[in-house]
Design a protein around this motif. Sequence first.
Motif, PDB file in Angstrom:
ATOM      1  N   MET A   1       0.838  -1.201   0.000  1.00  0.00           N
ATOM      2  CA  MET A   1       0.000   0.000   0.000  1.00  0.00           C
ATOM      3  C   MET A   1       0.878   1.258   0.000  1.00  0.00           C
ATOM      4  O   MET A   1       1.903   1.303   0.661  1.00  0.00           O
ATOM      5  CB  MET A   1      -0.879  -0.013   1.251  1.00  0.00           C
ATOM      6  CG  MET A   1      -1.973   1.002   1.225  1.00  0.00           C
ATOM      7  SD  MET A   1      -2.987   0.842   2.725  1.00  0.00           S
ATOM      8  CE  MET A   1      -3.743   2.424   2.735  1.00  0.00           C
ATOM      9  N   VAL A   2       0.438   2.244  -0.800  1.00  0.00           N
ATOM     10  CA  VAL A   2       1.222   3.474  -0.906  1.00  0.00           C
ATOM     11  C   VAL A   2       1.076   4.290   0.377  1.00  0.00           C
ATOM     12  O   VAL A   2      -0.043   4.475   0.877  1.00  0.00           O
ATOM     13  CB  VAL A   2       0.751   4.324  -2.112  1.00  0.00           C
ATOM     14  CG1 VAL A   2       1.577   5.593  -2.227  1.00  0.00           C
ATOM     15  CG2 VAL A   2       0.820   3.515  -3.383  1.00  0.00           C
ATOM     16  N   LYS A   3       2.184   4.724   0.868  1.00  0.00           N
ATOM     17  CA  LYS A   3       2.152   5.520   2.098  1.00  0.00           C
ATOM     18  C   LYS A   3       1.623   6.926   1.786  1.00  0.00           C
ATOM     19  O   LYS A   3       2.069   7.533   0.804  1.00  0.00           O
ATOM     20  CB  LYS A   3       3.575   5.612   2.649  1.00  0.00           C
ATOM     21  CG  LYS A   3       3.641   6.079   4.074  1.00  0.00           C
ATOM     22  CD  LYS A   3       5.079   6.105   4.522  1.00  0.00           C
ATOM     23  CE  LYS A   3       5.199   6.827   5.840  1.00  0.00           C
ATOM     24  NZ  LYS A   3       6.591   7.009   6.232  1.00  0.00           N
ATOM     25  N   PRO A   4       0.663   7.429   2.571  1.00  0.00           N
ATOM     26  CA  PRO A   4       0.169   8.788   2.279  1.00  0.00           C
ATOM     27  C   PRO A   4       1.246   9.833   2.493  1.00  0.00           C
ATOM     28  O   PRO A   4       2.128   9.671   3.338  1.00  0.00           O
ATOM     29  CB  PRO A   4      -0.981   8.967   3.270  1.00  0.00           C
ATOM     30  CG  PRO A   4      -0.769   7.975   4.328  1.00  0.00           C
ATOM     31  CD  PRO A   4      -0.014   6.835   3.734  1.00  0.00           C
TER      32      PRO A   4
END
Lengths: 160, 215
Positions: A1-4
Motif C-alpha cells: 500500500m502506498v504511504k500517504p
Amino acid sequence: MVKPRPPTMRTNWRYISARVVPAWYRPDPREVYYAVIDAATWMWGDTGTAAMQPVVIEAMPGLVVIRCARGHEDALEMALAAVTAVNGCSVAIHPQRTSGTLRALRRRVPVPAPEEEEEIVELKGESYRILGKSGQKVDLVKDGIKKQVSLYVTQEDLEE
Amino acid sequence: MFSTDATIHPYPAGDTSLRRFAVELRSLGYDSAVATGIGERCEYEGIAFLKGTIIPGAAMKEVMRAIREDRGSSDVIMVCAGDLGFNRAVLTYPGVHILKGVHAVHRSAFDHVAARSAADRGVAVDIDLSVMTCLKGVRRQRAVERLTDVVRLSRKYGFALTVSSSAYSVLGLRSTRAVGHLLTLIGLDASEAAAVLGGVRAVVDKPLPVEVLEW
C-alpha cells in the motif's frame, strides 16, 4: 500500500461554490466538468488548466462545488464566467464563496430549496408551466411542437 | 461607485421581464442598467433602468434620422460601428453617447483620429462581454484582439469605455466581479475595470460645455 504523503507535501485545495442559473436545471457533474475544462482551456491553455486542476465535487440543482489548486481561484472564477452551456443547455455559473475546506464551505452556503409541484399559470393569454420558484423569481416554460420557450419573470409579473 | 450594464434586452425582445432583470442585477452587484425597448426611465428593486436605443447604422443619414425621430426621449443612444468614415462621422455627431460593436469591424475602422474624436466629444466605446463568452475559436480571438486595441487607444486618448452584457436573458448576465475578471483579459486592471463599469454614468451625466451656476 502506498504511504500517504505528509501534510506539508500535500496539495492545498480551494473549494468554490457557485450558483447555477436556472435553479431548476439538474447539472450532471461530468458535463459540468467538461464545460469548465473547455472554458478554462480557452482562457488559460492546457498548461494553465493543468496547473489549476479543476474538479467538480458536487452538482445539484442550483449549486455546484468545484475544487482547484490554491492560488488559482481567480483563474477558475474567470473560466466559470465564460461557461455559457452545459451539455447543450444554456446556463450561467456565478461563483459565490471560496473556502479552504468543504466543511467551512457547506456551513456558509445555503442549501437550495426542495422542488415544488409543477403548476400551470396563464400569462398574456398563454399557459406556461412553472419550472422553479425561488423567492420572487419564477421560471416558466411553454412546451411547443418544435421547441420549448423559457420565460424568466417575478411573482409580481404574474400577479399583474 | 456606479456599476452599470450598458445593454440589456428585456421581454419582449428577450425572455426575461424587466423586474426579473432587476432582481438578478441587484444580486450580481449592479445598481443600474441600460434597457432597450422600455417606454421611459424607471426603477425596480433599487435598480435604475435607463432607456437605451441602439441604431444599427449602415449609413449616416439613417443615424441622423433616428436621432431626430427619438427627440431626446432616450437616455442613452448607441450606434453600431461601421467603416472608418462612418465611425468618424458618428463620433462627431451630437446626440450619440456610445459606439457599439467595435470588436466586429475591421481593425483600421477605429483608429487614432476616431479615438481622439471620441475623447473630445465625450462619446464612449462599448465593450461587449458576450463576444468573450459566446464566440468561439478564431472569431473570439479576433474580437479580443480588437478590444485590446480599443483599450490601448483609450489609455492614450482618454475616451470613456462602457461594458455591456447584451443579455437577452438572465443567463447572459455576469456579476461585477466576473466582469472585472473578464476585463483583465483585454488588459484592464481592477481600478480601470471599476471605471469602465461606471462608464455609462460618465457619458450620460457629462458636464455641459457652458453651465450657468448663478443668474
